[in-house]
Design a protein around this motif. Structure first.
Motif, mmCIF file in Angstrom:
data_model
loop_
_atom_site.group_PDB
_atom_site.id
_atom_site.type_symbol
_atom_site.label_atom_id
_atom_site.label_comp_id
_atom_site.label_asym_id
_atom_site.label_seq_id
_atom_site.Cartn_x
_atom_site.Cartn_y
_atom_site.Cartn_z
ATOM 1 N N VAL A 88 1.022 12.039 -12.339
ATOM 2 C CA VAL A 88 0.193 10.930 -11.868
ATOM 3 C C VAL A 88 -1.279 11.344 -11.776
ATOM 4 O O VAL A 88 -1.598 12.387 -11.215
ATOM 5 C CB VAL A 88 0.671 10.436 -10.482
ATOM 6 C CG1 VAL A 88 -0.276 9.374 -9.934
ATOM 7 C CG2 VAL A 88 2.094 9.903 -10.562
ATOM 8 N N TRP A 96 -4.297 10.222 -9.825
ATOM 9 C CA TRP A 96 -4.493 9.421 -8.613
ATOM 10 C C TRP A 96 -5.992 9.188 -8.412
ATOM 11 O O TRP A 96 -6.774 10.122 -8.372
ATOM 12 C CB TRP A 96 -3.907 10.156 -7.414
ATOM 13 C CG TRP A 96 -3.912 9.368 -6.144
ATOM 14 C CD1 TRP A 96 -4.856 9.404 -5.174
ATOM 15 C CD2 TRP A 96 -2.927 8.424 -5.717
ATOM 16 N NE1 TRP A 96 -4.512 8.538 -4.156
ATOM 17 C CE2 TRP A 96 -3.338 7.930 -4.465
ATOM 18 C CE3 TRP A 96 -1.730 7.958 -6.273
ATOM 19 C CZ2 TRP A 96 -2.597 6.981 -3.748
ATOM 20 C CZ3 TRP A 96 -1.000 7.018 -5.567
ATOM 21 C CH2 TRP A 96 -1.423 6.540 -4.328
ATOM 22 N N LYS A 124 -4.098 9.901 -19.763
ATOM 23 C CA LYS A 124 -2.785 9.365 -20.139
ATOM 24 C C LYS A 124 -2.615 9.355 -21.660
ATOM 25 O O LYS A 124 -1.558 9.739 -22.177
ATOM 26 C CB LYS A 124 -2.611 7.962 -19.563
ATOM 27 C CG LYS A 124 -1.229 7.384 -19.786
ATOM 28 C CD LYS A 124 -1.081 6.021 -19.132
ATOM 29 C CE LYS A 124 0.313 5.450 -19.391
ATOM 30 N NZ LYS A 124 0.474 4.109 -18.793
ATOM 31 N N SER A 168 1.095 8.297 -15.625
ATOM 32 C CA SER A 168 0.656 7.034 -15.039
ATOM 33 C C SER A 168 -0.654 7.242 -14.282
ATOM 34 O O SER A 168 -1.021 8.360 -13.942
ATOM 35 C CB SER A 168 1.723 6.468 -14.086
ATOM 36 O OG SER A 168 1.954 7.366 -13.011
ATOM 37 N N GLU A 185 -2.643 5.724 -10.880
ATOM 38 C CA GLU A 185 -2.301 4.979 -9.673
ATOM 39 C C GLU A 185 -3.372 5.147 -8.600
ATOM 40 O O GLU A 185 -4.172 6.070 -8.645
ATOM 41 C CB GLU A 185 -0.950 5.459 -9.122
ATOM 42 C CG GLU A 185 0.174 5.388 -10.148
ATOM 43 C CD GLU A 185 1.487 5.959 -9.635
ATOM 44 O OE1 GLU A 185 1.600 6.219 -8.421
ATOM 45 O OE2 GLU A 185 2.403 6.138 -10.446
ATOM 46 N N GLU A 240 -4.129 3.721 -4.139
ATOM 47 C CA GLU A 240 -3.706 2.925 -2.995
ATOM 48 C C GLU A 240 -4.955 2.403 -2.304
ATOM 49 O O GLU A 240 -5.950 3.126 -2.175
ATOM 50 C CB GLU A 240 -2.891 3.795 -2.031
ATOM 51 C CG GLU A 240 -2.271 3.030 -0.868
ATOM 52 C CD GLU A 240 -1.281 3.914 -0.102
ATOM 53 O OE1 GLU A 240 -0.075 3.713 -0.256
ATOM 54 O OE2 GLU A 240 -1.745 4.809 0.631
ATOM 55 N N PHE A 288 -3.513 -2.848 -14.141
ATOM 56 C CA PHE A 288 -2.730 -2.306 -13.038
ATOM 57 C C PHE A 288 -1.814 -3.388 -12.463
ATOM 58 O O PHE A 288 -2.128 -4.579 -12.528
ATOM 59 C CB PHE A 288 -3.650 -1.801 -11.918
ATOM 60 C CG PHE A 288 -4.329 -0.493 -12.218
ATOM 61 C CD1 PHE A 288 -3.825 0.699 -11.713
ATOM 62 C CD2 PHE A 288 -5.477 -0.446 -13.003
ATOM 63 C CE1 PHE A 288 -4.451 1.902 -11.978
ATOM 64 C CE2 PHE A 288 -6.114 0.749 -13.274
ATOM 65 C CZ PHE A 288 -5.601 1.935 -12.768
ATOM 66 N N VAL A 307 2.810 -2.077 -6.968
ATOM 67 C CA VAL A 307 4.126 -1.446 -7.013
ATOM 68 C C VAL A 307 4.833 -1.531 -5.666
ATOM 69 O O VAL A 307 5.997 -1.899 -5.593
ATOM 70 C CB VAL A 307 4.003 0.036 -7.448
ATOM 71 C CG1 VAL A 307 5.357 0.736 -7.378
ATOM 72 C CG2 VAL A 307 3.430 0.132 -8.856
ATOM 73 N N LEU A 366 8.843 5.577 -3.697
ATOM 74 C CA LEU A 366 7.625 6.311 -3.391
ATOM 75 C C LEU A 366 7.694 6.859 -1.968
ATOM 76 O O LEU A 366 8.113 6.160 -1.052
ATOM 77 C CB LEU A 366 6.392 5.404 -3.517
ATOM 78 C CG LEU A 366 6.152 4.766 -4.886
ATOM 79 C CD1 LEU A 366 5.052 3.708 -4.783
ATOM 80 C CD2 LEU A 366 5.766 5.807 -5.921
ATOM 81 N N LYS A 397 -1.756 8.861 0.201
ATOM 82 C CA LYS A 397 -1.228 9.027 -1.148
ATOM 83 C C LYS A 397 0.276 8.771 -1.112
ATOM 84 O O LYS A 397 0.888 8.726 -0.042
ATOM 85 C CB LYS A 397 -1.485 10.446 -1.672
ATOM 86 C CG LYS A 397 -2.954 10.802 -1.907
ATOM 87 C CD LYS A 397 -3.038 12.169 -2.575
ATOM 88 C CE LYS A 397 -4.463 12.554 -2.926
ATOM 89 N NZ LYS A 397 -5.239 12.958 -1.738
ATOM 90 N N HIS A 406 5.993 10.313 -6.105
ATOM 91 C CA HIS A 406 7.142 9.693 -6.765
ATOM 92 C C HIS A 406 8.450 10.359 -6.355
ATOM 93 O O HIS A 406 8.516 11.589 -6.172
ATOM 94 C CB HIS A 406 6.990 9.787 -8.284
ATOM 95 C CG HIS A 406 6.012 8.813 -8.841
ATOM 96 N ND1 HIS A 406 6.224 8.113 -9.997
ATOM 97 C CD2 HIS A 406 4.792 8.392 -8.395
ATOM 98 C CE1 HIS A 406 5.207 7.323 -10.264
ATOM 99 N NE2 HIS A 406 4.316 7.487 -9.293
#
Length: 254
Positions: free
Chosen positions: A66, A68, A99, A106, A108, A110, A127, A130, A165, A171, A174
């Protein structure tokens, strides 16, 4: 207006990073406390215009392949000029390149659910939401009773409630075969009053383990005692939004 230069944050930028941090979240921002480690880690970028740093962002490589995105900030005096969007677009582009090159699987991030502008920009770039979390907090001064906390070693059962998650501060990690090791590597686990929880070192934001969900209110009080004993002013709990019964129990207990 000149077009911004976006480059890695340098030690000379720390005074501006401090100013940005002071003017974010009513001075409760964490940016300055992580600036040194973020520079060492890489991916910490500054936006500069006409020789003045106006903002920043960070790309962090996380377990599970990921990229982030975090730490997007703009000085108040530069807000409302579209510079935040420029920083966001640059972070998206750099992460997308990671990527494409097979370095991550992925991209990602938050954010607060009321951060409508950031969410709209992200959705417009492909995006998708999720999972939603609720952040609950309480003054650590509400903690009472003896300090019975002791270190704990995380096991698979502790993370059983988190099927997709696992929240770790602001954060998420996965749920992969190595998730226990990944979480353990970035956190401290404690047991108090028979309940277990974990948080990042130096962070008063806790994740409840499976043992804490049987009696969330009591587990929340144990987390408050632990936070108070650790010197935190507040304790925060990051709870998946779908755990409505857990959230209700915690809210009813203050």
């Amino acid at each position: 207006m000149s077009f911004p230069l976006i480059r890695p944050v340098a030690p000379a930028d720390i005074p501006v990073i401090a100013e940005i941090s002071r003017n974010t979240w009513d001075g409760e921002d964490y940016l300055l406390s992580v600036a040194e480690s973020w520079m060492a880690d890489g991916g910490f970028m500054a936006g500069e215009i006409d020789g003045t740093v106006f903002g920043c962002y960070k790309i962090t490589l996380m377990p599970g392949g990921v990229a982030w995105l975090e730490g997007l900030r703009v000085l108040p005096s530069f807000r409302g000029r579209g510079l935040g969007r420029i920083l966001a677009e640059d972070s998206f582009a750099k992460a997308a390149a990671l990527k494409r090159n097979g370095l991550v699987e992925s991209v990602e991030f938050e954010t607060y659910s009321h951060n409508v502008e950031s969410i709209a920009i992200a959705v417009s770039r492909g995006f998708e939401p999720v999972e939603k979390f609720s952040l609950l907090f309480r003054s650590a001064a509400a903690g009472s009773g003896p300090d019975d906390r002791r270190p704990a070693v995380l096991c698979a059962e502790d993370l059983a409630p988190y099927d997709l998650l696992v929240p770790l501060g602001w954060k998420v990690i996965h749920r992969t075969p190595g998730v226990v090791e990944d979480v353990a590597a970035g956190s401290e686990a404690f047991e108090s009053g028979g309940f277990r929880f974990f948080s990042r070192p130096g962070d008063g934001l806790f994740t409840l383990c499976a043992s804490s969900l049987a009696d969330p209110a009591a587990a929340g009080r144990a987390a408050v005692r632990c936070a108070a004993a650790s010197g935190y002013d507040t304790v925060e709990l990051m709870i998946p939004g779908k755990m409505t019964d857990v959230i209700a129990a915690l809210l009813s207990d203050g």
